[in-house]
Design a protein around this motif. Sequence first.
Motif, PDB file in Angstrom:
ATOM      1  N   PRO A 163       0.832  -1.197   0.000  1.00 20.13           N
ATOM      2  CA  PRO A 163       0.000   0.000   0.000  1.00 20.13           C
ATOM      3  C   PRO A 163       0.867   1.248   0.000  1.00 20.13           C
ATOM      4  O   PRO A 163       2.026   1.207   0.403  1.00 20.13           O
ATOM      5  N   CYS A 164       0.296   2.333  -0.445  1.00 24.46           N
ATOM      6  CA  CYS A 164       1.000   3.614  -0.448  1.00 24.46           C
ATOM      7  C   CYS A 164      -0.017   4.741  -0.405  1.00 24.46           C
ATOM      8  O   CYS A 164      -1.005   4.734  -1.120  1.00 24.46           O
ATOM      9  N   ARG A 165       0.238   5.675   0.494  1.00 24.18           N
ATOM     10  CA  ARG A 165      -0.616   6.866   0.604  1.00 24.18           C
ATOM     11  C   ARG A 165       0.120   8.047   0.007  1.00 24.18           C
ATOM     12  O   ARG A 165       1.312   8.220   0.226  1.00 24.18           O
ATOM     13  N   TYR A 166      -0.620   8.869  -0.712  1.00 27.74           N
ATOM     14  CA  TYR A 166      -0.038  10.131  -1.157  1.00 27.74           C
ATOM     15  C   TYR A 166      -1.123  11.190  -1.188  1.00 27.74           C
ATOM     16  O   TYR A 166      -2.308  10.889  -1.292  1.00 27.74           O
ATOM     17  N   PHE A 167      -0.677  12.419  -1.049  1.00 26.61           N
ATOM     18  CA  PHE A 167      -1.570  13.572  -1.012  1.00 26.61           C
ATOM     19  C   PHE A 167      -1.093  14.548  -2.069  1.00 26.61           C
ATOM     20  O   PHE A 167       0.071  14.937  -2.080  1.00 26.61           O
ATOM     21  N   GLU A 168      -1.981  14.917  -2.969  1.00 28.57           N
ATOM     22  CA  GLU A 168      -1.634  15.852  -4.030  1.00 28.57           C
ATOM     23  C   GLU A 168      -1.923  17.286  -3.586  1.00 28.57           C
ATOM     24  O   GLU A 168      -3.044  17.607  -3.194  1.00 28.57           O
ATOM     25  N   MET A 169      -0.906  18.109  -3.649  1.00 28.40           N
ATOM     26  CA  MET A 169      -1.043  19.525  -3.304  1.00 28.40           C
ATOM     27  C   MET A 169      -1.116  20.354  -4.585  1.00 28.40           C
ATOM     28  O   MET A 169      -0.592  19.931  -5.615  1.00 28.40           O
ATOM     29  N   PRO A 170      -1.739  21.529  -4.551  1.00 32.21           N
ATOM     30  CA  PRO A 170      -1.852  22.359  -5.751  1.00 32.21           C
ATOM     31  C   PRO A 170      -0.533  23.031  -6.139  1.00 32.21           C
ATOM     32  O   PRO A 170      -0.491  23.756  -7.136  1.00 32.21           O
ATOM     33  N   TYR A 171       0.523  22.784  -5.376  1.00 31.85           N
ATOM     34  CA  TYR A 171       1.830  23.354  -5.642  1.00 31.85           C
ATOM     35  C   TYR A 171       2.871  22.446  -4.996  1.00 31.85           C
ATOM     36  O   TYR A 171       2.526  21.486  -4.298  1.00 31.85           O
ATOM     37  N   ASN A 172       4.149  22.716  -5.238  1.00 29.96           N
ATOM     38  CA  ASN A 172       5.214  21.891  -4.675  1.00 29.96           C
ATOM     39  C   ASN A 172       5.100  21.821  -3.154  1.00 29.96           C
ATOM     40  O   ASN A 172       4.853  22.840  -2.501  1.00 29.96           O
ATOM     41  N   PRO A 173       5.293  20.636  -2.574  1.00 26.73           N
ATOM     42  CA  PRO A 173       5.165  20.482  -1.120  1.00 26.73           C
ATOM     43  C   PRO A 173       6.408  20.925  -0.351  1.00 26.73           C
ATOM     44  O   PRO A 173       7.024  20.162   0.394  1.00 26.73           O
ATOM     45  N   THR A 174       6.784  22.180  -0.524  1.00 29.23           N
ATOM     46  CA  THR A 174       7.846  22.767   0.291  1.00 29.23           C
ATOM     47  C   THR A 174       7.283  23.019   1.685  1.00 29.23           C
ATOM     48  O   THR A 174       6.054  23.041   1.880  1.00 29.23           O
ATOM     49  N   ALA A 175       8.144  23.244   2.640  1.00 25.45           N
ATOM     50  CA  ALA A 175       7.677  23.578   3.991  1.00 25.45           C
ATOM     51  C   ALA A 175       6.829  24.849   3.947  1.00 25.45           C
ATOM     52  O   ALA A 175       5.804  24.948   4.633  1.00 25.45           O
ATOM     53  N   GLU A 176       7.230  25.821   3.116  1.00 22.34           N
ATOM     54  CA  GLU A 176       6.461  27.055   2.989  1.00 22.34           C
ATOM     55  C   GLU A 176       5.043  26.770   2.491  1.00 22.34           C
ATOM     56  O   GLU A 176       4.065  27.279   3.035  1.00 22.34           O
ATOM     57  N   ASN A 177       4.950  25.946   1.437  1.00 24.30           N
ATOM     58  CA  ASN A 177       3.641  25.641   0.872  1.00 24.30           C
ATOM     59  C   ASN A 177       2.800  24.746   1.772  1.00 24.30           C
ATOM     60  O   ASN A 177       1.572  24.845   1.779  1.00 24.30           O
ATOM     61  N   MET A 178       3.443  23.887   2.539  1.00 25.84           N
ATOM     62  CA  MET A 178       2.703  23.075   3.502  1.00 25.84           C
ATOM     63  C   MET A 178       2.067  23.968   4.569  1.00 25.84           C
ATOM     64  O   MET A 178       0.888  23.812   4.910  1.00 25.84           O
ATOM     65  N   ALA A 179       2.848  24.921   5.079  1.00 28.91           N
ATOM     66  CA  ALA A 179       2.320  25.858   6.077  1.00 28.91           C
ATOM     67  C   ALA A 179       1.179  26.672   5.482  1.00 28.91           C
ATOM     68  O   ALA A 179       0.125  26.850   6.119  1.00 28.91           O
ATOM     69  N   LEU A 180       1.361  27.162   4.269  1.00 31.27           N
ATOM     70  CA  LEU A 180       0.339  27.947   3.590  1.00 31.27           C
ATOM     71  C   LEU A 180      -0.937  27.133   3.379  1.00 31.27           C
ATOM     72  O   LEU A 180      -2.042  27.606   3.640  1.00 31.27           O
ATOM     73  N   TYR A 181      -0.808  25.904   2.936  1.00 36.70           N
ATOM     74  CA  TYR A 181      -1.963  25.045   2.691  1.00 36.70           C
ATOM     75  C   TYR A 181      -2.751  24.804   3.976  1.00 36.70           C
ATOM     76  O   TYR A 181      -3.978  24.904   3.995  1.00 36.70           O
ATOM     77  N   LEU A 182      -2.040  24.490   5.038  1.00 35.80           N
ATOM     78  CA  LEU A 182      -2.723  24.251   6.316  1.00 35.80           C
ATOM     79  C   LEU A 182      -3.450  25.510   6.792  1.00 35.80           C
ATOM     80  O   LEU A 182      -4.597  25.442   7.234  1.00 35.80           O
ATOM     81  N   LEU A 183      -2.792  26.657   6.684  1.00 33.07           N
ATOM     82  CA  LEU A 183      -3.380  27.908   7.169  1.00 33.07           C
ATOM     83  C   LEU A 183      -4.594  28.332   6.347  1.00 33.07           C
ATOM     84  O   LEU A 183      -5.623  28.706   6.903  1.00 33.07           O
ATOM     85  N   LYS A 184      -4.467  28.285   5.022  1.00 30.85           N
ATOM     86  CA  LYS A 184      -5.518  28.828   4.159  1.00 30.85           C
ATOM     87  C   LYS A 184      -6.609  27.822   3.796  1.00 30.85           C
ATOM     88  O   LYS A 184      -7.757  28.200   3.632  1.00 30.85           O
ATOM     89  N   GLU A 185      -6.247  26.555   3.661  1.00 27.51           N
ATOM     90  CA  GLU A 185      -7.199  25.562   3.168  1.00 27.51           C
ATOM     91  C   GLU A 185      -7.774  24.666   4.260  1.00 27.51           C
ATOM     92  O   GLU A 185      -8.944  24.305   4.207  1.00 27.51           O
ATOM     93  N   VAL A 186      -6.954  24.282   5.213  1.00 28.39           N
ATOM     94  CA  VAL A 186      -7.381  23.290   6.202  1.00 28.39           C
ATOM     95  C   VAL A 186      -7.963  23.926   7.463  1.00 28.39           C
ATOM     96  O   VAL A 186      -9.070  23.589   7.889  1.00 28.39           O
TER      97      VAL A 186
END
Length: 158
Positions: free
Chosen positions: A89-112
């Motif tokens: 098995p394998c899990r993956y999550f597609e982000m609308p942009y590269n999964p940099t630490a900056e974009n991960m923080a942005l995604y959590l703040l704005k989307e989640v």
Amino acid sequence: MSLTIMRRIRFCAGHRLMHHGGMCENFHGHNYVADFYVEGDKQDEIGRVIDFSVLKKLMKTWLDDNWDHGFLIHQDDDNARQGLKIIKPCRYFEMPYNPTAENMALYLLKEVCPGLLAGTGARATGVRIWETDDSFAEAKIDGESGETVVMAAMADEI
């Protein structure tokens, strides 16, 4: 006046940065730490902005269900997706942009966070993602303009 609290959540995930041109273009992983900064204009009858255990449950459940022990990839990274689909098995999550630490923080703040905190009386004002013990990126909402600001700090490289 507003009050701010912070809750730290740890999780493990892999990622790769599409078109990075360096080592981070390879699949690799981190023991991430996410700091969630939450603000409220009033306290409940006990004196809390939001109960720390409620904040932990909301954020940790989302991270466990979506990112923990999975791979984060750019939604346009067909090569990574094809490779990950081979592994069972394998899990993956597609982000609308590269999964940099900056974009991960942005995604959590704005989307989640807005959806998770809806109805609690609290709102997320910042998310800090620690990629290593020495490196983090932070997305926060500017108090005056309401704009989202993303910044990174890399203590070893400054």
